[in-house]
Enzyme design. Structure first.
Site, short mmCIF file in Angstrom:
data_model
loop_
_atom_site.label_atom_id
_atom_site.label_comp_id
_atom_site.label_asym_id
_atom_site.label_seq_id
_atom_site.Cartn_x
_atom_site.Cartn_y
_atom_site.Cartn_z
N HIS A 164 38.00 40.36 30.14
CA HIS A 164 39.31 41.00 30.16
C HIS A 164 40.38 40.04 30.66
O HIS A 164 41.19 39.56 29.90
CB HIS A 164 39.24 42.25 31.04
CG HIS A 164 40.47 43.08 31.00
ND1 HIS A 164 40.56 44.32 31.57
CD2 HIS A 164 41.69 42.84 30.47
CE1 HIS A 164 41.77 44.81 31.38
NE2 HIS A 164 42.48 43.92 30.72
N ASP A 174 43.23 26.46 49.81
CA ASP A 174 44.46 27.00 50.43
C ASP A 174 44.68 28.46 50.05
O ASP A 174 44.82 29.34 50.90
CB ASP A 174 45.68 26.20 49.96
CG ASP A 174 45.75 24.80 50.54
OD1 ASP A 174 46.55 24.00 49.99
OD2 ASP A 174 45.01 24.51 51.49
N TYR A 233 51.14 26.96 57.11
CA TYR A 233 51.99 26.43 56.03
C TYR A 233 53.22 27.32 55.79
O TYR A 233 53.11 28.55 55.72
CB TYR A 233 51.20 26.35 54.74
CG TYR A 233 52.03 25.99 53.53
CD1 TYR A 233 52.39 26.98 52.60
CD2 TYR A 233 52.50 24.69 53.34
CE1 TYR A 233 53.17 26.67 51.50
CE2 TYR A 233 53.28 24.38 52.23
CZ TYR A 233 53.62 25.37 51.32
OH TYR A 233 54.39 25.06 50.23
N HIS A 259 46.94 38.24 31.34
CA HIS A 259 45.95 37.72 30.39
C HIS A 259 46.13 36.22 30.26
O HIS A 259 46.01 35.65 29.19
CB HIS A 259 46.13 38.38 29.02
CG HIS A 259 45.78 39.82 28.99
ND1 HIS A 259 46.01 40.62 27.90
CD2 HIS A 259 45.24 40.64 29.92
CE1 HIS A 259 45.62 41.86 28.15
NE2 HIS A 259 45.14 41.90 29.38
N HIS A 262 48.32 42.18 37.03
CA HIS A 262 47.31 41.92 36.00
C HIS A 262 47.96 41.07 34.92
O HIS A 262 49.09 41.33 34.50
CB HIS A 262 46.82 43.23 35.39
CG HIS A 262 45.97 43.05 34.18
ND1 HIS A 262 44.93 42.15 34.12
CD2 HIS A 262 45.99 43.68 32.97
CE1 HIS A 262 44.36 42.21 32.93
NE2 HIS A 262 44.97 43.12 32.22
O1 LIG Z 1 45.00 44.55 29.45
C1 LIG Z 1 45.64 45.57 29.46
C2 LIG Z 1 45.00 46.84 29.20
O2 LIG Z 1 43.95 46.85 30.17
C3 LIG Z 1 47.10 45.55 29.77
O3 LIG Z 1 47.51 44.25 30.23
C4 LIG Z 1 47.94 45.84 28.58
O4 LIG Z 1 47.91 44.77 27.72
C5 LIG Z 1 49.34 46.11 29.08
O5 LIG Z 1 49.41 47.47 29.17
P1 LIG Z 1 50.72 48.22 29.71
O6 LIG Z 1 50.92 47.81 31.16
O7 LIG Z 1 51.89 47.78 28.86
O8 LIG Z 1 50.36 49.67 29.53
#
Ligand SMILES: O=C(CO)[C@@H](O)[C@H](O)COP(=O)(O)O
Length: 238
Positions: free
Chosen positions: A182, A142, A236, A119, A117
């Site tokens: 998000h 790809d 590839y 941002h 995950h």
């Molecule tokens: O977006 C979020 C919360 O959903 C996470 O990306 C936090 O910003 C990071 O959280 P930790 O992994 O440090 O608890």
């Protein structure tokens, strides 16, 4: 902060796998700031460790970062181990606040070995608009096999984010989903593949955004997208 038994209930072979996963996940976390996909402590990486003694995967575990720890402080030893129910079984700090999302994804997508995950700026800007990234680049065909889809808005704290990830990715070839308002979550056969998907997701999000400023993008034929995806995924780099 671990359950009473910790890792003692697992075989020596699995404990070695977990130790190797801790090293790998700690190293892969360094890729997120390196590729400017996160700021401060945002984002997280995890890798599944399969338990060969239970074929249905229900006894697998995963390694993820501790919550709120600066990237430069992350080490293999600081990584925490959780069950697929998101319960902490080994670690000295609380697991990532996204642990439930990672856990739900592993529970319901048996082929997934890694979850990331971030941002990252451009992908998160598309998520803020709730708009999927159209497949207008061969690089997207790809890696993503089509558009990068948007998942539903979900507030952290229960299975909601994980449900959104799974319900969206089950309907797509993409290893990335833009969770509305998000940011991106990515999956892969292992954590390294999921990190690659996160890097490529940000790259195409930026390129398609810039293209949009200059005019309309030229659509790609679905048969061309299919052919490119098949080549890249099966030939590839082999
Ligand atoms: O977006 C979020 C919360 O959903 C996470 O990306 C936090 O910003 C990071 O959280 P930790 O992994 O440090 O608890």
């Amino acid at each position: 902060m671990s359950d009473a038994q910790g890792l003692a209930k697992y075989s020596e072979a699995m404990r070695q796998e977990i130790a190797q996963a801790r090293e790998l996940v700690a190293q892969l976390h360094a890729q997120l700031p390196r590729y400017e996909l996160v700021v401060w402590t945002a984002g997280n990486v995890s890798q599944r460790v399969r338990n060969p003694e239970v074929a249905d995967g229900s006894a697998d575990v995963f390694v993820i970062k501790p919550s709120g720890v600066a990237y430069e402080e992350l080490t293999a030893e600081s990584m925490v181990v959780c069950t697929l129910d998101g319960e902490l079984i080994d670690g000295t700090r609380a697991p990532s606040s996204d642990t439930a999302a990672h856990a739900y994804t592993y529970q319901h997508l048996a082929h997934v070995g890694g979850v990331v995950h971030t941002h990252s700026t451009y992908a998160t800007a598309w998520a803020a608009r709730g708009e999927e990234i159209p497949c207008v680049l061969t690089m997207m065909a790809d890696e993503f096999g089509g558009p990068i889809p948007v998942g539903p808005f979900a507030i952290i704290g229960d299975d909601s984010i994980g449900r959104g990830i799974v319900q969206t990715l089950r309907e797509s070839r993409s290893p990335a989903v833009l969770m509305q308002n998000h940011g991106p979550f990515t999956i892969g056969k292992d954590a390294r593949s999921a990190v690659k998907a996160a890097v490529m997701c940000e790259e195409v999000a930026r390129t398609v955004h810039i293209s949009r400023q200059l005019g309309d993008s030229v659509p790609m034929r679905s048969e061309d997208i299919d052919a490119l995806y098949a080549r890249y995924q099966n030939v590839y780099g082999q």
